[in-house]
Design a protein around this motif. Structure first.
Motif, mmCIF file in Angstrom:
data_model
loop_
_atom_site.group_PDB
_atom_site.id
_atom_site.type_symbol
_atom_site.label_atom_id
_atom_site.label_comp_id
_atom_site.label_asym_id
_atom_site.label_seq_id
_atom_site.Cartn_x
_atom_site.Cartn_y
_atom_site.Cartn_z
ATOM 1 N N ARG A 265 0.495 -1.340 -0.176
ATOM 2 C CA ARG A 265 -0.243 0.087 -0.133
ATOM 3 C C ARG A 265 0.775 1.548 0.436
ATOM 4 O O ARG A 265 1.948 1.476 0.555
ATOM 5 N N GLY A 266 0.548 2.094 -1.296
ATOM 6 C CA GLY A 266 0.939 3.249 -0.841
ATOM 7 C C GLY A 266 2.571 3.100 -1.759
ATOM 8 O O GLY A 266 3.165 4.233 -1.700
ATOM 9 N N ALA A 267 2.882 2.590 -2.537
ATOM 10 C CA ALA A 267 4.115 1.737 -3.565
ATOM 11 C C ALA A 267 3.166 2.670 -4.760
ATOM 12 O O ALA A 267 2.482 3.161 -5.071
ATOM 13 N N ALA A 268 4.169 3.945 -6.173
ATOM 14 C CA ALA A 268 3.890 4.411 -6.990
ATOM 15 C C ALA A 268 3.292 2.885 -7.979
ATOM 16 O O ALA A 268 3.720 1.455 -7.849
ATOM 17 N N LYS A 269 2.352 3.612 -8.591
ATOM 18 C CA LYS A 269 1.822 3.199 -9.420
ATOM 19 C C LYS A 269 2.672 2.813 -10.904
ATOM 20 O O LYS A 269 4.053 2.867 -11.314
ATOM 21 N N ALA A 270 2.163 1.884 -11.582
ATOM 22 C CA ALA A 270 3.619 0.105 -11.877
ATOM 23 C C ALA A 270 2.358 0.308 -13.128
ATOM 24 O O ALA A 270 1.027 0.133 -13.694
ATOM 25 N N PHE A 271 3.650 0.394 -14.237
ATOM 26 C CA PHE A 271 3.649 -0.125 -16.068
ATOM 27 C C PHE A 271 4.139 -1.154 -16.097
ATOM 28 O O PHE A 271 4.982 -1.508 -15.535
ATOM 29 N N PHE A 272 3.276 -2.743 -16.178
ATOM 30 C CA PHE A 272 4.292 -4.015 -16.563
ATOM 31 C C PHE A 272 3.788 -3.937 -17.781
ATOM 32 O O PHE A 272 3.208 -4.194 -19.322
#
Length: 337
Positions: A265-272
């Motif tokens: 929770r609170g991690a940066a948005k992610a692109f996979f």
């Protein structure tokens, strides 16, 4: 998975005809009796292919490229290459993008992320910092990840000199081992309350969950490491293959972002970006799920029938061109509010 059925995931492991034709015609063969020779063979292999890349070399009238020495916390220095728009920053300032190369923590160099850094600078107006962290076996865990964290702090401190505005966006990214590094740094930014914070993580065919640490209730979803044996690059991952060289602390969150003790929770948005034939496929799908369950915004692209690092080793493929364009669109998405 919430956005991919298990059937869709498993079907993505069927070899695409275009890919099979390519790797049968030109098998992936890197040789060497030791790490020095193996590194040189790998570098020479990729150098022979770069004229086929969408951006095959420097663009001096568009991008300024400079080399810098970055001090590390243990008194050493590492090299970084900085890419800046010649025309200056766009309106609102240039976001800062930190890139970390692939190579199993023991191979690779600055040339591996030249394409992405040039593309992000040319098309997004970003200032990119391409990091050459120290490699195993000469430099064991956690030296490499500390180098990468030190580089983030250096880039923030030097942002005025670099003509970057990290408050406009601070992205960490990389492929394979570099994807692992990006995921680890995104959580470290949260835990250490980095200012400005990391706002996005670009995770390309990333290693995110060591085989020693798979939760029992998820073991049935962690199959690709042993079953994806047709990948021409990795050809299946044997247990302990990387660990024998890098010697990580098995339970450290600097090695295993999936099982982080503070969660996600609170991690940066992610692109996979994930390949269906890749032995690392399932852990990326599982990591996307734990991020979304923690309220983290994600974007996920799956390339069914293609393998680990296919776009760099077989750049002539139509799918490779599509992958690179998707990379640009995904990182652009990371920079959106």
């Amino acid at each position: 998975m919430a956005h991919l059925t298990r059937e869709e995931v498993l079907n993505s492991g069927e070899v695409a005809p275009e890919y099979r034709k390519a790797f049968e015609a030109r098998p992936f063969e890197i040789t060497g009796s030791g790490f020095v020779e193996y590194r040189a063979s790998r570098a020479a292999h990729l150098e022979r292919l770069r004229h086929l890349y969408p951006i095959p070399g420097p663009i001096p009238d568009v991008i300024k490229e400079t080399m810098h020495d970055v001090p590390t916390h243990d008194g050493a220095t590492i090299r970084v290459k900085v890419y800046q728009p010649v025309a200056g920053p766009p309106e609102g300032g240039s976001p800062l993008i930190m890139m970390y190369h692939e190579g199993g923590w023991s191979l690779g160099d600055l040339t591996d992320e030249d394409l992405n850094c040039r593309m992000f600078t040319r098309d997004l107006g970003a200032v990119c910092v391409n990091v050459e962290y120290r490699l195993a076996p000469e430099h064991k865990f956690p030296i490499g990840i500390h180098d990468c964290w030190d580089a983030v702090h250096w880039a923030i401190r030097k942002s005025e000199m670099l003509n970057a505005t990290p408050s406009r966006g601070l992205i960490v990214g990389g492929a394979s081992a570099g994807g692992n590094i990006a995921a680890v740094l995104a959580l470290l930014s949260r835990d250490k309350k980095l200012e400005p914070p990391i706002t996005g993580q670009f995770l390309s065919v990333p290693a995110l969950l060591p085989d020693t640490n798979v939760p029992a209730h998820l073991a049935h979803l962690y199959e690709s490491r042993t079953k994806n044996t047709h990948d021409p690059i990795l050809k299946g991952l044997q247990p302990g293959m990387v660990e024998a060289t890098y010697e990580p602390e098995t339970k450290s969150p600097l090695w295993d972002p999936f099982n982080h003790p503070q969660g996600h929770r609170g991690a940066a948005k992610a692109f996979f970006q994930v390949s269906g034939l890749d032995p690392l496929r399932d852990e990326a799908i599982m990591y996307d799920r734990v991020l979304r369950e923690a309220g983290v915004l994600t974007r996920f692209e799956l390339y069914g029938g293609y393998g680990h690092m296919f776009w760099t080793n077989y750049p002539e493929l139509e799918a490779s061109g599509r992958f690179v364009q998707d990379t640009l669109m995904g990182v652009k998405w990371l920079l959106e509010e």
